[in-house]
Design an enzyme around this catalytic site. Structure first.
Site, PDB file in Angstrom:
ATOM      1  CE  LYS A  33      -1.544   6.932  -3.594  1.00  0.00           C
ATOM      2  NZ  LYS A  33      -2.176   6.076  -2.566  1.00  0.00           N
ATOM      3  CG  ASP A  73      -1.697   1.239   1.454  1.00  0.00           C
ATOM      4  OD1 ASP A  73      -1.609   2.159   0.608  1.00  0.00           O
ATOM      5  OD2 ASP A  73      -2.413   1.316   2.468  1.00  0.00           O
ATOM      6  CG  ASP A 113      -8.879   5.185   1.952  1.00  0.00           C
ATOM      7  OD1 ASP A 113      -8.407   5.758   2.955  1.00  0.00           O
ATOM      8  OD2 ASP A 113      -8.171   4.651   1.080  1.00  0.00           O
ATOM      9  CD  GLU A 173      -5.042   3.588  -2.552  1.00  0.00           C
ATOM     10  OE1 GLU A 173      -5.909   4.356  -2.104  1.00  0.00           O
ATOM     11  OE2 GLU A 173      -3.901   3.974  -2.884  1.00  0.00           O
TER      12      GLU A 173
END
Ligand code: ADP
Ligand code: MG
Length: 625
Positions: free
Chosen positions: A87, A25, A208, A186
């Site tokens: 990211k 992850d 999330d 994800e």
């Protein structure tokens, strides 16, 4: 975007042949790796037993780098050379990170099509290189634990990462010496971790809330098919915002204004506030101690006060979740289960809000920090060939995040493939020519929800040439959009009567990022009304141009059918249309068009008769019948 992920039906190898693969992850705030050992997926800790690796890289002048906790420790002293949240920059161009630019010291690449580089004391670093440092650290952890027989990795990405962002993630893995077995979304990884792939049917929501981003997805499971129905969220909302609210409460309670803190005090206070926020998940009250202008301060903050101060943040996530449900054309009652992902979903006020929104308690058996890595590890294990049987295959489908359309006359965007369509998808629409004798047509491919092309993103342009000359409106041009399972778009245009064809494959060097997708959606929701008015006006302007051109071409050919005063009157009406055509008065344009089309009715009849006579001239009656 990539998608349609089909796992290879592996044969179970003998135990001594077991091939080890890791699931990673790669998060905005934290990253972690996991692997299936003795049939159980487990997170791989560092030598001090810590599971999470902060996604932070600190560069030194000698070119060396420190990763994770060690990098964060340098952050207060050397923020410019400590890269966090990289990211957000993956696969993005310089102009696409303008809003994020303030966080980083950016430099344009000398080559590489405007891709972003970060300027550090160790030289320019691309986001791919920075991510590779994080991945290499996790790879090392995996090899230390599993031995060096690592066959590869499954790396997770947000469901609405586009092609360029996915490619950048793959490049980073390669640079880190990892063989990418697959990129996995994800939310899908989270669903797999909960075993939802095992014969479970129904719709699931994945909520999330990470450190800096909020993602919500709706997945549908049917007959072993895993489909992402819709995705949504907010790329500028996460646990960090809750830290800031807690810091705000503490400064007010201590009678301090934020500006009193020096930069170093501020950096330390941010870490204290974050720890206090995490403590409030279990405690009813916390004591927040910090320094302001060299004076020691502290404040007691209760869980209730913190919940009240963050209710608007929580409401925003709930609003996104509702919108995602609407996009999936579902209601809360249609959701069989809600999976919580991301460390920030530990906060009790978040859990309560999710429960209220979906009308059922969320699934919390698995640690929300680890659930994505665990699912990735299971997928990696399957892809490495360690699981057998037909029931263990996954077929994953994804959706396109923004509508794909074509530019039509007047700068209008006509949608061909709607947002959230499941991949792969193909749709066609027919268009026609605008002018008499038009032999070429420009096709402009755009992406976005807005009505005007200028508000959408331009993806590609190409031309269909060699259309046989015909009267305006007679040609039939079929434009087909096709998005394959990897998310790549190809567009073709064909004139049906002549079969002339042109096509183009669209692969943007770097595509839309989450922020841009989110912003464009936001804009379109806010602008729907004014967009409709703008569209109506443009349509009227196009109609004006069309009728002027058509009438002039008719006068050019057949003015002899009319008396000079009749010709003069039509010319006046044409001028009247011209005068208002470029203006913004919708009603005036419409009136002028109506007057002209009314004024030319008789002329049209005369032309019709004349052309029939011409067609019939010299023919005998039996030839016509
Ligand atoms: P990302 O997906 O962005 O890498 P994570 O899922 O690791 O992020 O979530 C990080 C966030 O979770 C941080 O804001 C962190 O403070 C928050 N968090 C972690 N543990 C807790 C906790 N016990 N209570 C509240 N928030 C927490
Ligand atoms: Mg995450």
């Amino acid at each position: 975007m990539a998608l349609l992920q089909i796992s290879e039906p592996g044969m179970a190898p003998a135990p001594h042949q077991r091939r080890l693969a890791v699931g990673i992850d790669l998060g905005t705030t934290n990253s972690l790796g996991a692997a299936v050992r003795s049939g159980i997926a487990e997170v791989l800790p560092d030598e001090e037993g810590r599971m999470l690796l902060p996604s932070a890289v600190h560069y030194r002048p000698d070119g060396s780098a420190r990763i994770g906790h060690a990098a964060l420790a340098e952050r207060a002293a050397d923020p410019r050379n400590t890269i966090v949240s990289v990211k957000r920059l993956m696969g993005r161009g310089r102009d696409e990170v303008a809003t994020d630019g303030a966080r980083y010291d950016l430099a344009e690449a000398a080559t590489g099509g405007g891709q972003v580089r970060l300027s550090t004391t160790a030289g320019f670093k691309s986001p791919v290189e920075v991510s590779a440092e994080i991945l290499a650290t996790l790879r090392q952890r995996a090899e230390d634990t599993l031995g060096d027989d690592l066959v590869g990795a499954v790396i997770t990405v947000p469901a609405y990462f586009d092609d360029a962002q996915r490619q950048a993630t793959k490049d980073a893995a390669q640079l880190a010496g990892l063989d990418v077995l697959r990129l996995l979304n994800e939310p899908t990884a989270a669903a797999i971790a909960y075993g939802l792939d095992h014969g479970v049917e129904g719709n699931y929501a994945v909520y999330d809330l990470g450190g800096g981003t909020f993602d919500v997805s709706i997945l549908r499971l049917t007959h072993g098919v895993f489909e992402v129905l819709a995705t949504g969220g907010d790329t500028a909302l996460g646990g960090d915002d809750f830290d800031a609210r807690l810091a705000g409460l503490a400064t007010v309670a201590a009678g301090v204004v934020a500006g009193q803190l020096s930069d170093a005090e501020h950096a330390r206070f941010a870490a204290v506030a974050r720890a206090a926020k995490e403590d409030l998940t279990d405690a009813l009250i916390v004591d927040v101690a910090f320094d302001a202008a060299g004076v020691h301060r502290h404040a007691a903050i209760s869980r209730d006060a913190f919940a009240a101060a963050t209710s608007d943040l929580v409401d925003r996530t709930v609003e996104s979740a509702r919108r995602c449900l609407r996009d999936a054309k579902l209601q809360a009652v249609d959701i069989a289960g809600v999976v919580l992902v991301g460390g920030a979903t530990r906060m009790p006020q978040v859990r309560a809000a999710v429960e209220r929104c979906f009308g059922k308690p969320p699934l919390i058996d698995l640690d929300p920090d680890r659930v994505v890595a665990l699912g990735a590890a299971m997928q990696a294990d399957a892809l490495a060939g360690n699981r057998a049987g037909d029931g263990e295959q996954w077929l994953l489908l994804d959706v396109i995040p923004l509508s794909l359309g074509v530019e039509t006359m007047g700068g209008l965007a006509e949608k061909i493939i709607a947002r959230n369509s499941t991949l792969p998808v193909a749709r066609a629409q027919e268009f026609t020519t605008f002018k008499d004798g038009q032999t070429a047509m420009a096709i402009h491919v755009v992406q976005g929800e807005r009505e005007l092309v200028s508000d959408c993103r331009s993806l590609a342009r190409f031309e269909l040439r060699g259309i046989p000359p015909m009267t305006a409106g007679a040609a039939r041009i079929r434009v087909t959009y096709q998005v394959d399972a990897d998310g790549l778009l190809s567009v073709s245009a064909r004139e049906i009567t002549s079969n002339v064809e042109a096509r183009i494959a669209v692969k943007p060097s770097y595509g839309l990022g989450d922020d841009e997708v989110a912003r464009m959606l936001q804009d379109s929701f806010g602008a729907a009304d004014s967009d409709m008015r703008a569209r109506a006006l443009r349509e009227q302007q196009v109609e004006a141009a069309r009728i002027v051109a058509a009438t002039e071409s008719a006068l050019g050919a057949d003015a002899a059918l009319l008396d000079p005063p009749q010709v003069e009157r039509i010319r006046c009406q044409i001028d009247a249309v011209r005068q208002v055509a470029d203006g913004v008065d919708h009603a005036a344009i419409k009136d002028a068009i109506d007057a002209l089309s009314h004024g030319t009715e008789r002329f049209a009849e005369l032309r019709m008769d004349a052309s029939v006579r011409r067609a019939l001239a010299g023919k005998r009656l039996d030839e016509i019948a």
